[in-house]
Design a protein around this motif. Structure first.
Motif, PDB file in Angstrom:
ATOM      1  N   VAL A   1      -8.439  25.186  20.601  1.00  0.00           N
ATOM      2  CA  VAL A   1      -8.142  24.846  19.203  1.00  0.00           C
ATOM      3  C   VAL A   1      -9.163  25.486  18.275  1.00  0.00           C
ATOM      4  O   VAL A   1      -8.818  26.009  17.213  1.00  0.00           O
ATOM      5  CB  VAL A   1      -8.078  23.315  19.020  1.00  0.00           C
ATOM      6  N   GLY A   2     -10.437  25.472  18.661  1.00  0.00           N
ATOM      7  CA  GLY A   2     -11.476  26.094  17.842  1.00  0.00           C
ATOM      8  C   GLY A   2     -11.263  27.585  17.675  1.00  0.00           C
ATOM      9  O   GLY A   2     -11.444  28.126  16.571  1.00  0.00           O
ATOM     10  N   VAL A   3     -10.870  28.262  18.745  1.00  0.00           N
ATOM     11  CA  VAL A   3     -10.608  29.708  18.656  1.00  0.00           C
ATOM     12  C   VAL A   3      -9.407  29.976  17.760  1.00  0.00           C
ATOM     13  O   VAL A   3      -9.433  30.890  16.920  1.00  0.00           O
ATOM     14  CB  VAL A   3     -10.399  30.302  20.065  1.00  0.00           C
ATOM     15  N   LEU A   4      -8.352  29.187  17.919  1.00  0.00           N
ATOM     16  CA  LEU A   4      -7.163  29.393  17.085  1.00  0.00           C
ATOM     17  C   LEU A   4      -7.460  29.143  15.606  1.00  0.00           C
ATOM     18  O   LEU A   4      -7.007  29.902  14.732  1.00  0.00           O
ATOM     19  CB  LEU A   4      -6.027  28.493  17.558  1.00  0.00           C
TER      20      LEU A   4
ATOM     21  N   LEU B   1     -10.842  17.378  16.330  1.00  0.00           N
ATOM     22  CA  LEU B   1     -10.837  15.932  16.516  1.00  0.00           C
ATOM     23  C   LEU B   1      -9.461  15.442  16.954  1.00  0.00           C
ATOM     24  O   LEU B   1      -9.342  14.632  17.879  1.00  0.00           O
ATOM     25  CB  LEU B   1     -11.266  15.238  15.223  1.00  0.00           C
ATOM     26  N   LEU B   2      -8.415  15.945  16.321  1.00  0.00           N
ATOM     27  CA  LEU B   2      -7.053  15.560  16.693  1.00  0.00           C
ATOM     28  C   LEU B   2      -6.715  16.025  18.104  1.00  0.00           C
ATOM     29  O   LEU B   2      -6.056  15.302  18.860  1.00  0.00           O
ATOM     30  CB  LEU B   2      -6.057  16.119  15.685  1.00  0.00           C
ATOM     31  N   ALA B   3      -7.172  17.218  18.474  1.00  0.00           N
ATOM     32  CA  ALA B   3      -6.935  17.717  19.828  1.00  0.00           C
ATOM     33  C   ALA B   3      -7.663  16.849  20.855  1.00  0.00           C
ATOM     34  O   ALA B   3      -7.115  16.538  21.916  1.00  0.00           O
ATOM     35  CB  ALA B   3      -7.384  19.167  19.936  1.00  0.00           C
ATOM     36  N   ALA B   4      -8.888  16.449  20.539  1.00  0.00           N
ATOM     37  CA  ALA B   4      -9.648  15.599  21.458  1.00  0.00           C
ATOM     38  C   ALA B   4      -8.975  14.248  21.636  1.00  0.00           C
ATOM     39  O   ALA B   4      -8.893  13.724  22.753  1.00  0.00           O
ATOM     40  CB  ALA B   4     -11.076  15.429  20.948  1.00  0.00           C
TER      41      ALA B   4
END
Length: 90
Positions: free
Chosen positions: A31-34, A55-58
């Motif tokens: 998610v961070g890379v995207l 945060l939402l992904a976690a």
């Protein structure tokens, strides 16, 4: 308890740590890379734009893989606690 047993227990603990944390770390990394690619493409430099999706992904990973993570950790802890009498020589 000899040094081989200590190193084996330590190795098992590190492998369990890696196994349980891998889903969370991989999803948040992806998610961070995207989000970084999106920010570079649109030239938007907003700090919350990187934080909120991670945060939402976690939270999503914890909702999906959380029960599996807890099961793995409980099984590992149970096996370690049950091996104390044999490791202590009793």
């Amino acid at each position: 308890m000899d040094t081989t047993q200590v190193f084996t227990i330590g190795q098992q603990g590190l492998f369990m740590l890696l196994t349980v944390s891998a889903p969370m770390l991989l999803v948040v990394l992806l998610v961070g890379v995207l989000v970084s690619i999106f920010q570079a493409a649109t030239q938007i430099n907003e700090a919350t734009l990187t934080f909120v999706p991670k945060l939402l992904a976690a939270v999503g990973v914890m909702a999906v893989a959380g029960p599996w993570m807890m099961t793995q950790l409980i099984d590992y802890l149970r096996s370690m606690l049950l091996s104390i009498p044999t490791a202590a020589g009793g």
